[in-house]
Write a protein that holds these residues in place. Structure first.
Motif, mmCIF file in Angstrom:
data_model
loop_
_atom_site.group_PDB
_atom_site.id
_atom_site.type_symbol
_atom_site.label_atom_id
_atom_site.label_comp_id
_atom_site.label_asym_id
_atom_site.label_seq_id
_atom_site.Cartn_x
_atom_site.Cartn_y
_atom_site.Cartn_z
ATOM 1 N N SER A 43 -2.611 -19.316 -33.698
ATOM 2 C CA SER A 43 -2.314 -20.512 -32.882
ATOM 3 C C SER A 43 -3.417 -20.667 -32.133
ATOM 4 N N GLN A 44 -3.229 -21.800 -31.946
ATOM 5 C CA GLN A 44 -4.044 -23.006 -30.520
ATOM 6 C C GLN A 44 -4.009 -22.823 -28.688
ATOM 7 N N PHE A 45 -4.885 -21.848 -27.981
ATOM 8 C CA PHE A 45 -5.141 -21.423 -27.271
ATOM 9 C C PHE A 45 -6.372 -22.687 -26.910
ATOM 10 N N THR A 46 -6.167 -22.826 -25.146
ATOM 11 C CA THR A 46 -7.006 -23.164 -24.353
ATOM 12 C C THR A 46 -7.219 -22.802 -23.035
ATOM 13 N N VAL A 47 -8.329 -21.916 -23.539
ATOM 14 C CA VAL A 47 -9.171 -21.209 -22.578
ATOM 15 C C VAL A 47 -9.890 -21.055 -21.466
ATOM 16 N N GLN A 48 -9.956 -20.165 -20.136
ATOM 17 C CA GLN A 48 -11.277 -20.173 -19.800
ATOM 18 C C GLN A 48 -11.469 -18.838 -19.222
ATOM 19 N N LYS A 49 -12.754 -18.554 -18.926
ATOM 20 C CA LYS A 49 -13.089 -17.956 -18.215
ATOM 21 C C LYS A 49 -11.576 -17.384 -17.060
ATOM 22 N N GLY A 50 -11.930 -16.189 -17.417
ATOM 23 C CA GLY A 50 -11.185 -14.990 -16.921
ATOM 24 C C GLY A 50 -9.559 -15.327 -16.859
ATOM 25 N N ASP A 51 -9.022 -16.152 -18.007
ATOM 26 C CA ASP A 51 -7.937 -15.851 -18.391
ATOM 27 C C ASP A 51 -7.343 -14.436 -18.819
ATOM 28 N N LYS A 52 -6.260 -14.809 -19.281
ATOM 29 C CA LYS A 52 -5.948 -13.343 -20.428
ATOM 30 C C LYS A 52 -5.071 -13.912 -21.106
ATOM 31 N N LEU A 53 -5.271 -13.297 -22.378
ATOM 32 C CA LEU A 53 -4.558 -14.039 -23.483
ATOM 33 C C LEU A 53 -3.857 -12.977 -23.894
ATOM 34 N N PHE A 54 -2.713 -13.101 -24.381
ATOM 35 C CA PHE A 54 -2.013 -12.384 -24.803
ATOM 36 C C PHE A 54 -1.527 -12.521 -26.547
ATOM 37 N N VAL A 55 -1.244 -11.940 -27.461
ATOM 38 C CA VAL A 55 -1.463 -11.750 -29.112
ATOM 39 C C VAL A 55 -1.571 -10.276 -29.619
ATOM 40 N N LYS A 80 -14.386 -24.489 -20.783
ATOM 41 C CA LYS A 80 -13.571 -24.327 -20.795
ATOM 42 C C LYS A 80 -13.172 -24.636 -22.834
ATOM 43 N N ALA A 81 -12.490 -23.593 -23.784
ATOM 44 C CA ALA A 81 -12.506 -24.010 -25.329
ATOM 45 C C ALA A 81 -10.959 -23.604 -26.067
ATOM 46 N N THR A 82 -10.985 -24.626 -26.980
ATOM 47 C CA THR A 82 -9.772 -24.296 -27.453
ATOM 48 C C THR A 82 -10.312 -23.556 -28.708
ATOM 49 N N GLY A 103 -21.576 -22.630 -34.167
ATOM 50 C CA GLY A 103 -22.363 -21.239 -33.260
ATOM 51 C C GLY A 103 -21.526 -20.346 -31.813
ATOM 52 N N ALA A 104 -20.267 -21.198 -31.380
ATOM 53 C CA ALA A 104 -19.406 -21.113 -30.324
ATOM 54 C C ALA A 104 -19.213 -19.757 -30.865
ATOM 55 N N SER A 105 -18.998 -19.063 -30.045
ATOM 56 C CA SER A 105 -17.558 -18.210 -29.990
ATOM 57 C C SER A 105 -17.237 -17.580 -28.034
ATOM 58 N N VAL A 106 -15.484 -17.067 -28.256
ATOM 59 C CA VAL A 106 -15.059 -16.792 -27.354
ATOM 60 C C VAL A 106 -15.090 -15.502 -27.296
ATOM 61 N N LYS A 107 -15.506 -14.508 -26.205
ATOM 62 C CA LYS A 107 -15.417 -13.364 -26.423
ATOM 63 C C LYS A 107 -13.797 -13.133 -25.394
ATOM 64 N N ALA A 108 -13.273 -11.979 -25.714
ATOM 65 C CA ALA A 108 -12.117 -11.813 -25.316
ATOM 66 C C ALA A 108 -11.760 -10.207 -24.797
ATOM 67 N N VAL A 160 -13.343 -9.361 -28.214
ATOM 68 C CA VAL A 160 -12.879 -9.065 -29.566
ATOM 69 C C VAL A 160 -13.681 -10.461 -29.298
ATOM 70 N N SER A 161 -14.193 -10.652 -30.469
ATOM 71 C CA SER A 161 -15.458 -11.824 -30.444
ATOM 72 C C SER A 161 -14.766 -13.091 -31.810
ATOM 73 N N ILE A 162 -14.240 -14.590 -30.363
ATOM 74 C CA ILE A 162 -13.175 -15.284 -31.610
ATOM 75 C C ILE A 162 -14.399 -16.607 -31.970
ATOM 76 N N ASP A 163 -14.137 -16.643 -33.437
ATOM 77 C CA ASP A 163 -14.848 -17.830 -33.158
ATOM 78 C C ASP A 163 -14.752 -18.943 -33.972
ATOM 79 N N GLN A 164 -13.719 -18.887 -33.868
ATOM 80 C CA GLN A 164 -12.688 -20.261 -34.307
ATOM 81 C C GLN A 164 -12.417 -21.281 -33.477
ATOM 82 N N VAL A 165 -13.518 -21.495 -32.761
ATOM 83 C CA VAL A 165 -13.513 -22.844 -31.090
ATOM 84 C C VAL A 165 -13.438 -24.183 -31.851
ATOM 85 N N LEU A 166 -12.242 -24.663 -32.139
ATOM 86 C CA LEU A 166 -12.078 -26.042 -32.308
ATOM 87 C C LEU A 166 -12.312 -27.655 -30.947
#
Length: 79
Positions: A27-39, A19-21, A74-79, A51-57
């Protein structure tokens, strides 16, 4: 209180999922593989683009939590 074996396995599995926040668009979101995030759409992207989100808290992987200061290096989330 005692837990049945299947309850313990369920609890263990719950904490072993990656999981990643993240922070995006103020805005902040906690996500995991398979989640859909609407922004709101990112500039210069189309619906369905990756898109790649590198603001991993915070990052949780196999039960180990890593907290950023302010972000996890070094962490990022691809969405």
């Amino acid at each position: 209180m005692t837990l049945a074996n299947n309850e313990v396995k369920c609890l263990i599995k719950r904490f072993l999922i990656m999981k990643a926040t993240i922070q995006t668009q103020g805005s902040q979101f906690t996500v995991q593989k398979g989640d859909k995030l609407f922004v709101n759409r990112y500039p210069d992207t189309n619906e369905g683009d990756q898109v790649s989100i590198d603001q991993v808290l915070m990052l949780v992987d196999e039960g180990k939590a890593t907290f950023g200061n302010p972000t996890v290096e070094g962490a990022s989330v691809k969405a």
